[in-house]
Enzyme design. Sequence first.
Site, PDB file in Angstrom:
ATOM      1  N   HIS A 191       0.955  -1.285   0.085  1.00  0.00           N
ATOM      2  CA  HIS A 191       0.095  -0.205   0.094  1.00  0.00           C
ATOM      3  C   HIS A 191       0.734   1.293  -0.019  1.00  0.00           C
ATOM      4  O   HIS A 191       0.447   2.244  -0.632  1.00  0.00           O
ATOM      5  CB  HIS A 191      -0.807  -0.046   1.279  1.00  0.00           C
ATOM      6  N   CYS A 489      12.218   0.130 -28.448  1.00  0.00           N
ATOM      7  CA  CYS A 489      11.537  -0.252 -27.235  1.00  0.00           C
ATOM      8  C   CYS A 489      12.628  -0.868 -26.247  1.00  0.00           C
ATOM      9  O   CYS A 489      11.811  -1.330 -25.273  1.00  0.00           O
ATOM     10  CB  CYS A 489      10.177  -1.028 -27.603  1.00  0.00           C
TER      11      CYS A 489
HETATM   12  C1  PEP Z   1      15.036  -5.725 -25.873  1.00  0.00           C
HETATM   13  O1  PEP Z   1      15.872  -6.606 -26.137  1.00  0.00           O
HETATM   14  O2  PEP Z   1      15.452  -4.728 -26.069  1.00  0.00           O
HETATM   15  C2  PEP Z   1      13.588  -5.814 -25.616  1.00  0.00           C
HETATM   16  C3  PEP Z   1      12.858  -5.002 -25.555  1.00  0.00           C
HETATM   17  O3  PEP Z   1      12.988  -7.047 -25.067  1.00  0.00           O
HETATM   18  P1  PEP Z   1      13.433  -7.945 -23.780  1.00  0.00           P
HETATM   19  O4  PEP Z   1      14.027  -6.875 -22.927  1.00  0.00           O
HETATM   20  O5  PEP Z   1      12.088  -8.378 -23.323  1.00  0.00           O
HETATM   21  O6  PEP Z   1      14.390  -9.073 -24.138  1.00  0.00           O
END
Ligand code: PEP
Length: 553
Positions: A191, A489
């Site tokens: 919490h 990403c």
């Molecule tokens: C990456 O490899 O940068 C990625 C986004 O995938 P993961 O971290 O899940 O391997």
Amino acid sequence: MILKGVGIGRGVAVGPVLRMAEPLPEPKDEPRDASITAEAENERVTAALNAVNADLNKRAEEAANGDDGQKQAAEILQAVAMFAADPSLAANIKAKVDAGATGERAVLDGFGQVEDMFRAIGGYQGERAADLHDVGQRVIANLMGLPAPGVPESDEPFVLVAKDLSPADTTALDLKKTLAIVTSEGGPTSHTAILCRARGIVAVVSAAEAIDLKDGEQVIVNAAKGEVVTEPTAEQVEEAHEAKAKADKAKELRGQPGQLADGTRIPLLANVGKPSDAKVAHEYGAEGVGLFRTEFLFIGNEQPPSVEEQTKAYAELLSQFPGKKVVIRLLDAGADKPLPFLTPEDEPNPALGLRGLRTLAQHKEVLEGQLKALADADAQTDADLWVMAPMVADEWEAEYFTKLGKSFGLKFVGSMAEVPSIAVMADKVAQVTDFVSIGTNDLTQYTLAADRTLGSVSNYQTAWHPAVLRVIKMICDAGREHGMPVGVCGEAAADPDLAVVLAGLGVNSLSMTPVALDDVRAELASHTMEEARELAAKALDGDFYKPPFWTED
Ligand code: PEP
Ligand code: MG
């Protein structure tokens, strides 16, 4: 000294420690004075339970009229108040009093039994044990005629240090005085963590060594780094003040789209691991989801989830982003994410073994089951669904996956760039896949041949290395030439300075852990594309890269 914990948010605070009051003395495990009847003792206990229930409900009412964070706390407080009115708990306590215990001891043991039960269940329920304990302590304090344990009073702003905070403590906090909270216990779903997030309180939880901090001691609490710095130098304090000012300013841009100073759009998306994470993504102003890791559906199971189960989970996520982009990645089993029913046990070098698309290609039923579930979820919802495969090595794999995805009716099917070979072949890849999303965590590991899970080579795990940036540039150049969107990403997108460089290299969108969005948004907004390109050129030359210490003279 630096104490490590789990940071909640990215805030920074500096100030003196104020510790939570010491816990109440433990009621003795001795029979009650013979002169006190069970009836009288039970009356005393009932009165104490009622008083605590009323007090918590009153606080809940007050919180319900407060800001959004306090409103959330109100619901929690109401739920907690119910512990003090629970008939079976009251009956258990009464039985102990009837058997000769003091009211205080009966309450301690009665609550303790339920706490143990909660702890044995673990997870979310396990963390509720602390809430229950707090209610029990309040009842005992009432019986002993002592003030309820809680947040100490202070005229000066302070960094509150506690084992863990109860919901009642957290709502009672005076936000003007509370610079930060540090707890030695309590995980990221306690919490304390939930309410600190909701009320924007700088916090580091689960910092075990914080138990030794002393009242008045000056500390820096850095939630972004998940650390508490004790005895900081003047320079560290100044840096912390600067970081705080920057973080406060960055927050002001929340809700605005990601863009450079000249208006070039760089959509800022969130990385999420389960559908319920969508709430945090929205909270930090994500424009959609750039990476939904689907492993959570598979990990901990002995066989893949059914198509129906998967469809439900994907639809749950997609329905929270109508009209917005949501990129879902297929299962990345193997290497750092092994799955017993898919990953061979005897690989000497798992990072170079069966993982990602390579695993899926050997388990067509899993691959096709996921694609079917995604297509079904897409049909039920209105998000702009993009689907991608992890660990795509070249244009043949990219084409194989893109065609297969489309045969299931998926509209936008792409490839993750995590292996340098896909960058070397990027001009070909860009012609056969709809988009590429660069996973810099793995791309860095494979470009520099440094296992991302090994501490001994962790100084190679930086996408600032010009070799990694050059690999990224190859993908961006191919994307630009063939009109193929390129996103990032991996963790690199969450580094505000690196985000600017990535924009300069030609990356079209960035996806990151939601808490990083504010700082990245603010940094992008302070550079034009021309500046970003200049910075990218320097970065490609290695100007910002710090080689490992042993390469220096
Ligand atoms: C990456 O490899 O940068 C990625 C986004 O995938 P993961 O971290 O899940 O391997
Ligand atoms: Mg990866």
